[in-house]
Design an enzyme around this catalytic site. Structure first.
Site, PDB file in Angstrom:
ATOM      1  CG  ASP A  94      -1.781   1.185   1.502  1.00  0.00           C
ATOM      2  OD1 ASP A  94      -2.266   1.646   0.590  1.00  0.00           O
ATOM      3  OD2 ASP A  94      -1.199   1.708   2.626  1.00  0.00           O
ATOM      4  CG  ASP A 113      -1.335   7.716   0.995  1.00  0.00           C
ATOM      5  OD1 ASP A 113      -0.419   8.463   0.969  1.00  0.00           O
ATOM      6  OD2 ASP A 113      -2.189   7.717   0.201  1.00  0.00           O
ATOM      7  CG  ASP A 141      -2.060   2.428   6.481  1.00  0.00           C
ATOM      8  OD1 ASP A 141      -2.250   1.935   5.383  1.00  0.00           O
ATOM      9  OD2 ASP A 141      -2.317   3.559   7.044  1.00  0.00           O
TER      10      ASP A 141
HETATM   11 MG   LIG Z   1      -2.838   3.002   3.635  1.00  0.00          MG
END
Ligand SMILES: [Mg+2]
Length: 251
Positions: free
Chosen positions: A40, A42, A207
């Protein structure tokens, strides 16, 4: 010193078990070592708040039809403009972008919103501590890597390019690359295909629940980056506090 049968015993008043006698139990987290990694962007490679907070506040202010519309857009996207903090359930945080656009298109002039957001976030993009170290180490041993973000492909290329990280990736995909966004598995299955390995040989690193759920649905092992070590109620294969903690499992 020569008469002391165990001079080293006196060096530490208590034995530092973890540091010195670590036999790498973490190697057992994966029964077979993942051969490729999908990241991923961000909150995983980029430090989310410094990259996006100021940019989003500026973009809302520059494009809102009225001050009341700016307030409503900030609420809808999940940012407190007085502190610059994102709310825990921020829609902007998990995306995808088209869902954010649908909620704000009556409040904001979307072309100017997107232009200011792109300019400010590219200038402000910062890597998450430990991310560059992980990417460079994996690249050095030839582990193929991809990015799949719910942001746009163009924004991902701009930000990663600005940080000098783009060359590490075999492919960079966004929600708009033709395979949909996470938590759907399709973009991750396609990323694995481009990396030249089956999904079962890939590690998905992210995240949020979107990342972990998409990885599991695609048949990948999953790693959750969580600064406080909490699993967020998800079911990742492994939780790490920083990206570079994965290095021991991958090389
Ligand atoms: Mg993310």
């Amino acid at each position: 010193m020569a008469d002391d049968p165990r001079p080293e015993a006196a060096v530490f008043d208590t034995r530092p078990e973890a540091a010195v006698f670590d036999t790498r139990p973490e190697a057992a987290v994966f029964d077979t070592r993942p051969e490729a990694v999908v990241f991923d962007k961000d909150g995983t490679l980029l430090d989310f708040a410094p990259t996006w907070s100021d940019a989003l506040c500026a973009a809302i202010e520059a494009s809102a039809h009225s001050p009341a519309d700016a307030d409503e857009a900030a609420r809808a996207l999940g940012i407190d403009r007085s502190t610059g903090r994102f709310t825990p359930d921020s829609l902007f945080l998990v995306g995808p972008n088209d869902a954010c656009d649908d909620l704000t298109r009556h409040l904001l002039d979307l072309p100017s919103y997107r232009r200011v957001l792109a300019e400010r976030s590219s200038a402000g993009a910062r890597p998450l501590p430990g991310a560059v170290e992980l990417l460079e180490a994996l690249a050095a041993v030839g582990v193929p890597m991809a990015v799949m973000t719910n942001d746009s492909e163009e924004m991902a290329r701009t930000q990663l390019g600005g940080l000098g990280l783009l060359a590490h990736f075999t492919t960079v995909m966004g929600f708009d690359s033709g395979f949909g966004g996470k938590p759907g598995p399709a973009p991750l299955v396609e990323a694995a295909r481009r990396l030249g390995v089956g999904p079962d040989r890939c590690l998905m690193v992210g995240d949020t629940g979107h990342d972990i759920d998409a990885g599991i649905a695609a048949g990948m092992r999953t790693a959750l980056i969580s600064a406080d070590g909490d699993d967020l109620g998800l079911d990742p294969t492994i939780v790490v506090r920083r990206p570079d903690e994965l290095l021991v499992h991958l090389t």
